[in-house]
Design an enzyme around this catalytic site. Sequence first.
Site, PDB file in Angstrom:
ATOM      1  N   LYS A  71      38.401 -10.717 -17.603  1.00 33.31           N
ATOM      2  CA  LYS A  71      38.097  -9.437 -18.240  1.00 33.31           C
ATOM      3  C   LYS A  71      38.167  -8.174 -17.465  1.00 33.31           C
ATOM      4  O   LYS A  71      38.511  -7.260 -18.132  1.00 33.31           O
ATOM      5  CB  LYS A  71      36.520  -9.643 -18.784  1.00 33.31           C
ATOM      6  CG  LYS A  71      36.262  -8.265 -19.796  1.00 33.31           C
ATOM      7  CD  LYS A  71      34.627  -8.994 -20.624  1.00 33.31           C
ATOM      8  CE  LYS A  71      33.551  -8.972 -19.744  1.00 33.31           C
ATOM      9  NZ  LYS A  71      33.456 -10.248 -18.882  1.00 33.31           N
ATOM     10  N   THR A  73      40.105  -7.608 -15.129  1.00 35.92           N
ATOM     11  CA  THR A  73      41.344  -7.578 -14.825  1.00 35.92           C
ATOM     12  C   THR A  73      42.099  -6.882 -15.768  1.00 35.92           C
ATOM     13  O   THR A  73      42.794  -5.959 -15.969  1.00 35.92           O
ATOM     14  CB  THR A  73      41.975  -8.741 -14.618  1.00 35.92           C
ATOM     15  OG1 THR A  73      41.591  -9.483 -13.299  1.00 35.92           O
ATOM     16  CG2 THR A  73      43.673  -8.557 -14.049  1.00 35.92           C
ATOM     17  N   ARG A  94      31.116  -2.310 -13.595  1.00 33.93           N
ATOM     18  CA  ARG A  94      29.927  -2.482 -12.950  1.00 33.93           C
ATOM     19  C   ARG A  94      30.207  -2.844 -11.348  1.00 33.93           C
ATOM     20  O   ARG A  94      31.260  -3.234 -11.063  1.00 33.93           O
ATOM     21  CB  ARG A  94      29.131  -3.817 -13.636  1.00 33.93           C
ATOM     22  CG  ARG A  94      28.404  -3.714 -14.915  1.00 33.93           C
ATOM     23  CD  ARG A  94      27.955  -5.111 -15.535  1.00 33.93           C
ATOM     24  NE  ARG A  94      28.951  -6.032 -15.523  1.00 33.93           N
ATOM     25  CZ  ARG A  94      28.879  -7.127 -15.604  1.00 33.93           C
ATOM     26  NH1 ARG A  94      27.596  -7.788 -15.670  1.00 33.93           N
ATOM     27  NH2 ARG A  94      29.879  -8.156 -15.826  1.00 33.93           N
ATOM     28  N   LYS A 105      31.585 -17.490  -8.935  1.00 34.55           N
ATOM     29  CA  LYS A 105      32.470 -16.785  -9.884  1.00 34.55           C
ATOM     30  C   LYS A 105      33.404 -15.825  -9.355  1.00 34.55           C
ATOM     31  O   LYS A 105      34.544 -15.528  -9.636  1.00 34.55           O
ATOM     32  CB  LYS A 105      31.487 -15.988 -10.961  1.00 34.55           C
ATOM     33  CG  LYS A 105      32.223 -15.318 -11.757  1.00 34.55           C
ATOM     34  CD  LYS A 105      31.217 -14.401 -12.885  1.00 34.55           C
ATOM     35  CE  LYS A 105      32.099 -13.591 -13.747  1.00 34.55           C
ATOM     36  NZ  LYS A 105      32.801 -12.508 -13.001  1.00 34.55           N
ATOM     37  N   ALA A 273      24.959 -10.162 -17.612  1.00 36.24           N
ATOM     38  CA  ALA A 273      24.810 -10.172 -18.990  1.00 36.24           C
ATOM     39  C   ALA A 273      24.097 -11.232 -19.398  1.00 36.24           C
ATOM     40  O   ALA A 273      23.656 -11.339 -20.709  1.00 36.24           O
ATOM     41  CB  ALA A 273      26.130  -9.903 -19.587  1.00 36.24           C
ATOM     42  N   PHE A 301      30.523 -10.948 -19.595  1.00 39.83           N
ATOM     43  CA  PHE A 301      30.671 -12.389 -20.267  1.00 39.83           C
ATOM     44  C   PHE A 301      31.134 -12.070 -21.751  1.00 39.83           C
ATOM     45  O   PHE A 301      31.870 -11.199 -21.767  1.00 39.83           O
ATOM     46  CB  PHE A 301      29.400 -13.002 -20.154  1.00 39.83           C
ATOM     47  CG  PHE A 301      28.788 -13.584 -18.906  1.00 39.83           C
ATOM     48  CD1 PHE A 301      29.890 -14.075 -17.967  1.00 39.83           C
ATOM     49  CD2 PHE A 301      27.720 -13.105 -18.338  1.00 39.83           C
ATOM     50  CE1 PHE A 301      29.371 -14.707 -16.761  1.00 39.83           C
ATOM     51  CE2 PHE A 301      27.292 -13.686 -17.092  1.00 39.83           C
ATOM     52  CZ  PHE A 301      28.047 -14.301 -16.131  1.00 39.83           C
ATOM     53  N   PHE A 381      48.300 -16.350 -17.923  1.00 37.17           N
ATOM     54  CA  PHE A 381      48.283 -17.208 -16.598  1.00 37.17           C
ATOM     55  C   PHE A 381      49.486 -18.002 -16.342  1.00 37.17           C
ATOM     56  O   PHE A 381      50.228 -18.449 -17.412  1.00 37.17           O
ATOM     57  CB  PHE A 381      47.139 -18.157 -16.560  1.00 37.17           C
ATOM     58  CG  PHE A 381      45.666 -17.728 -16.461  1.00 37.17           C
ATOM     59  CD1 PHE A 381      44.835 -17.951 -15.062  1.00 37.17           C
ATOM     60  CD2 PHE A 381      45.104 -16.776 -17.299  1.00 37.17           C
ATOM     61  CE1 PHE A 381      43.872 -17.127 -14.896  1.00 37.17           C
ATOM     62  CE2 PHE A 381      43.889 -16.306 -16.839  1.00 37.17           C
ATOM     63  CZ  PHE A 381      43.050 -16.534 -15.630  1.00 37.17           C
ATOM     64  N   TRP A 409      47.843  -8.987 -14.169  1.00 35.65           N
ATOM     65  CA  TRP A 409      47.391  -9.529 -13.113  1.00 35.65           C
ATOM     66  C   TRP A 409      48.893  -9.633 -12.232  1.00 35.65           C
ATOM     67  O   TRP A 409      48.822  -8.984 -11.166  1.00 35.65           O
ATOM     68  CB  TRP A 409      47.015 -11.090 -13.158  1.00 35.65           C
ATOM     69  CG  TRP A 409      46.504 -11.641 -11.881  1.00 35.65           C
ATOM     70  CD1 TRP A 409      45.341 -11.548 -11.126  1.00 35.65           C
ATOM     71  CD2 TRP A 409      47.454 -12.246 -10.696  1.00 35.65           C
ATOM     72  NE1 TRP A 409      45.436 -12.130  -9.872  1.00 35.65           N
ATOM     73  CE2 TRP A 409      46.474 -12.160  -9.638  1.00 35.65           C
ATOM     74  CE3 TRP A 409      48.720 -12.392 -10.570  1.00 35.65           C
ATOM     75  CZ2 TRP A 409      47.076 -12.862  -8.422  1.00 35.65           C
ATOM     76  CZ3 TRP A 409      49.533 -12.693  -9.483  1.00 35.65           C
ATOM     77  CH2 TRP A 409      48.375 -13.302  -8.426  1.00 35.65           C
TER      78      TRP A 409
END
Length: 556
Positions: A71, A73, A94, A105, A273, A301, A381, A409
């Site tokens: 997210k 990214t 953030r 994570k 979150a 999230f 991906f 990405w």
Amino acid sequence: MKTDLEIATAAKLKPIQSIINGLDILDEEWEPYGKYKAKLSLGLLDRLNNEKDGNLILVTSINPTPAGEGKSTVTVGLGQALKQLGKKTAIALREPSLGPVMGLKGGATGGGYSQVVPMEEINLHFTGDIHAITATNNALAALIDNHIFQGNQAQIDPRQITWKRVVDLNDRALRQVVVGLGGVKQGVPREDGFNITVASEIMAILCLANSYQDLKARLSKIVVGYRVDSSPVTVADLGVEGVLAMLLRDALKPNLVQTIEGVPAFIHGGPFANIAHGCNSLLATRMAGKLADYVVTEAGFGADLGAEKFLNIKSRAGNLDPKAVVIVATTRALKMHGGVEQDKLTEENLAALNEGLSNLAKHIETIESFGLPYVVALNHFTTDTAAEIKVIEDWCQARNISLALTTVWADGGKGGIELANQVIQKIAEQKVNFQPLYPLTASIKEKIDTIAKRVYGASTVKYSALAEQQINEFSQHGWGDLPICMAKTQYSLSDQPDQLGRPTDFTITIRELRPSIGAGFIVALTGEMLTMPGLPKQPAALKMDIDATGEITGLF
């Protein structure tokens, strides 16, 4: 294939002065924090108060896998794409917490060629804001215990102290502790515990305050515990809001850095979150809006957590006017919601993919319920197959859902041009009818029921005896008109992390409520949600190191 860290360290950063020069910031309104970071004065907002706000774009996602779905990214990549299209753009994110950075994570600076830099500094100690919050939180804890030791003029019941200490790490051993042992000179023995710093009410306050005066006023309202007669004791009763605000003086100033492609990036505040409200600071978002025509921000999230809180809490507190939403999805997360085990997500599975699309459908319904236009961003991906992508494209086309395949990405801003064009089109063409889901005048239970049923899809809400008691007490204390901040697992729409996809006919259990009166909301803890996470069996920290020259390795 290069790692995120290798890509970030190879990037040619502009001196922060160059980023400042591209914005309407005066010399006296910023201060350098090294070569590539800056702190911004709150006076900047006073000067630009009457300027028109830029178009605010919220990036959210479906329920993620434990590794996250990119997210941040996509947020960075969309900002870079908008810049490539000639738009004056800024992003607002953030600050990363050391807990997930060293845990499972990872960081929160994006990835590949869509990162904010200097990545390693931002992911570690950055400008010290989180450390300042930790110190402020723990100073209050020390002042509470000292107040009791020195005579307890406020008549605090030591058995009903609710203020916990914090540390910016995942440390399950600190969830429950005993303090004050060792004799009469060491304090009053009592049970205590630690939260992770980003779950502290002081983090939430910093992220919702709009001035130093507002900061001090919010700090004064913090409830630290109760007297024997169950009346609340606040920071104002202890008379320490001034020193707490002093410790946060520099932390309240938003931070400015840049993306790999030189887009201004406001990175400030970092509440989770799943246990807090999950949005960067209101000050940073508002500053970005005064300085750019397009502002891309993200909430933690999925739409059931960060986006719900951004729209019901942060937007209401800051009078924000979001113009569009991007919902990030990935084939791997959709397959997981369709029943595929985590270690097989790279294998093609069209049946599971079709099944998992029900999760995306629910998040789309949630955003629609707020009256906002949206675009689904399929974050690509390398393991995605052409057949999998076509399944998602056909599903969206059949439902007239705007979809953009993003390769941010691998390709940076260029990989987000299609997404950027669709977002611009949505903002230009669609009428926004944004409304929070509930009025503040609704009862505490009505607000919780609205979130549980309309956002999560629950059929019923169950309250523990403690929660029922707290609802009555909170209403008696005059807190019933505050919004609700739900603490819930990020992995499921329900409060059970193993219920993936789009569960139906389920119950949300409210086990406890916690007042965050300074922040301006009530936290409702669901299921077994913890406010101090633990480390996994193989934490990311085991791969991190520095070499003989001080260069960092293993940081993603």
